[in-house]
Enzyme design. Sequence first.
Site, short mmCIF file in Angstrom:
data_model
loop_
_atom_site.label_atom_id
_atom_site.label_comp_id
_atom_site.label_asym_id
_atom_site.label_seq_id
_atom_site.Cartn_x
_atom_site.Cartn_y
_atom_site.Cartn_z
N CYS A 239 0.84 -1.20 0.00
CA CYS A 239 0.00 0.00 0.00
C CYS A 239 0.88 1.25 0.00
O CYS A 239 0.55 2.26 -0.63
CB CYS A 239 -0.91 0.04 1.22
SG CYS A 239 -2.22 -1.19 1.17
N CYS B 131 13.91 3.90 -3.96
CA CYS B 131 12.49 4.09 -4.22
C CYS B 131 11.90 4.61 -2.91
O CYS B 131 12.57 5.30 -2.16
CB CYS B 131 11.83 2.80 -4.69
SG CYS B 131 11.90 1.47 -3.50
#
Lengths: 81, 496
Positions: free
Chosen positions: B301, B454
């Site tokens: 998520c 990231c």
Amino acid sequence: MRVTVRLFARLRDIAGAGELERPIAPGATIASVWRDLAREYPDFAQYERSISSAVNLDYARMDRAIADGDEIAFLPPVSGG
Amino acid sequence: MATRILIPTPLRPYTDRQDAVDAEGRTVGELLADLTARHSGLKAHLYNDQGRLRSFVNVYINDEDIRYLQKEQTPVKDGDTISIIPSVAGGAPTSAEVAAGRPASPGAGAGDALPELSNEEVRRYSRHLILPEVGMEGQRRLKAAKVLCIGAGGLGSPVALYLAAAGVGTIGMVDFDAVDISNLQRQIIHGTPDLGRSKLASATDKIKAINPRTDVKGYEVALSSANALQIFEGYDVVVDGTDNFPTRYLVNDACVLLGIPNAYGSIFRFEGQASVFGTAEGPCYRCLYPEPPPPGLVPSCAEGGVLGVLPGMVGMIQATEAIKLILGVGEPLIGRFLIYDALRMRFRELKLRKDADCPVCGTHPTVTKLIDYEQFCGLRPAADAPAGARATEITAVEFKQRLDRGDRLTIVDVREPNEFQINRIAGSILIPLGEVPARCAVELNRDDEIVVLCKVGGRSAKAADYLRTQGFTRVLNLRGGILDWIDKVDPSQPKY
């Protein structure tokens, strides 16, 4: 002969559609449909070992034979909570 | 020719308290028809309004489940024994237990072992009590029941709130996180005043505010193979609301090993999944997904985003299933996999079967105790892997030190452009993960030292692995991603 392919989660994103119509050859299996899609969408390949698949809403293994008009679903796992 | 039918404790009020009765018929279906003709009170308990055998009623012929034989058409021979086994919280009892009149779990079985309801509780649960499917006995079962929520996050929030309101006596919660502002968009058990508090403390307050009688048991630990069985033991239902694959497989295996049903739910962006795994008769998560995806392939998520109301819908399905399992009513999602698409507002259902070759719940299981799930999911090298596997990572602090030293490093951010707009490391170039294969040969130099990053380190690990296969030899993955960088090095930037 044609089948409907339903894609979920990331596969839907990669293909840009949740539902595809694809022709199949005699003797087609879920695996052969998957391989055709993976040629069309190279990013599919990495999901091959971790997806589950279903024919006409019934969970089925990749070696399962499919017929004209079948609906094939490919579901990658998701882990969000 | 009469055949003996063993009657479980909850159904004995309808057979004049007999634990076994005789009936006649050539098939299981005929036999049950004769049984319900002789004992008419049983009919409503065994069959639904459409005259079909209720799905939570399992019928065994000589210890074989008729669903794997010829269902109600299964022929009955002289000397066969039929057992009727309603599924109950805590897993279906074995026929031996039923024959011995022993309830399978504290929340089920003999009505007189259940706790009484006070007058105030009768008023509180009055809308339940007038439902024939719940009633006094069902509400007492809920009070006796123990449900364990794995995670007090998006899914765990609605699950815990509704189970507490419904009168589930004991709610266990496993979570070791603190409430972060990015949680509040969906984790409705926590509020703005709870920022920074432990999720367990925050959740306990909300549960107690709804229903002060709820016994909340908090486990402020990372669930692991070392503690899972001990924590799970004694719970009637586990609700899996975790957010990562290693814990999903751990919860699945622990539930199967202990015979505890697992009300499973999982979410991704606009899609949800739910099922009930780990019952004696039904499939488990591994029957559906025998192999975990490689690390980084499926975004969490935090990486992929999630619609805030989605876990509300999926968590409510899990809570509904937990309550049905406790009450022994309705048709649980056993052997069915529900997929919810919030964008198109569509539910689909797949039929699942127990896989005889399943390594944990199949006929010849190879997983008979909990394993190392981080390793199983490829997140940690096996103990016998070559040393130095860790040298492919760099921490935020080490990275900063090397930049300050003036080391020449190419910084590649593999997130999406909308994420890059929120925050970034100065000097980094943006190549979204999906574009790495096409762009790396053109834009990156194989001899340069490259740091990939990231949001939290999953996608960049994948990018690093890919670059190494393409001949880039000096690739380091920024551990913990930009979030860790902001925490440890540059707190001036916003987090998401």
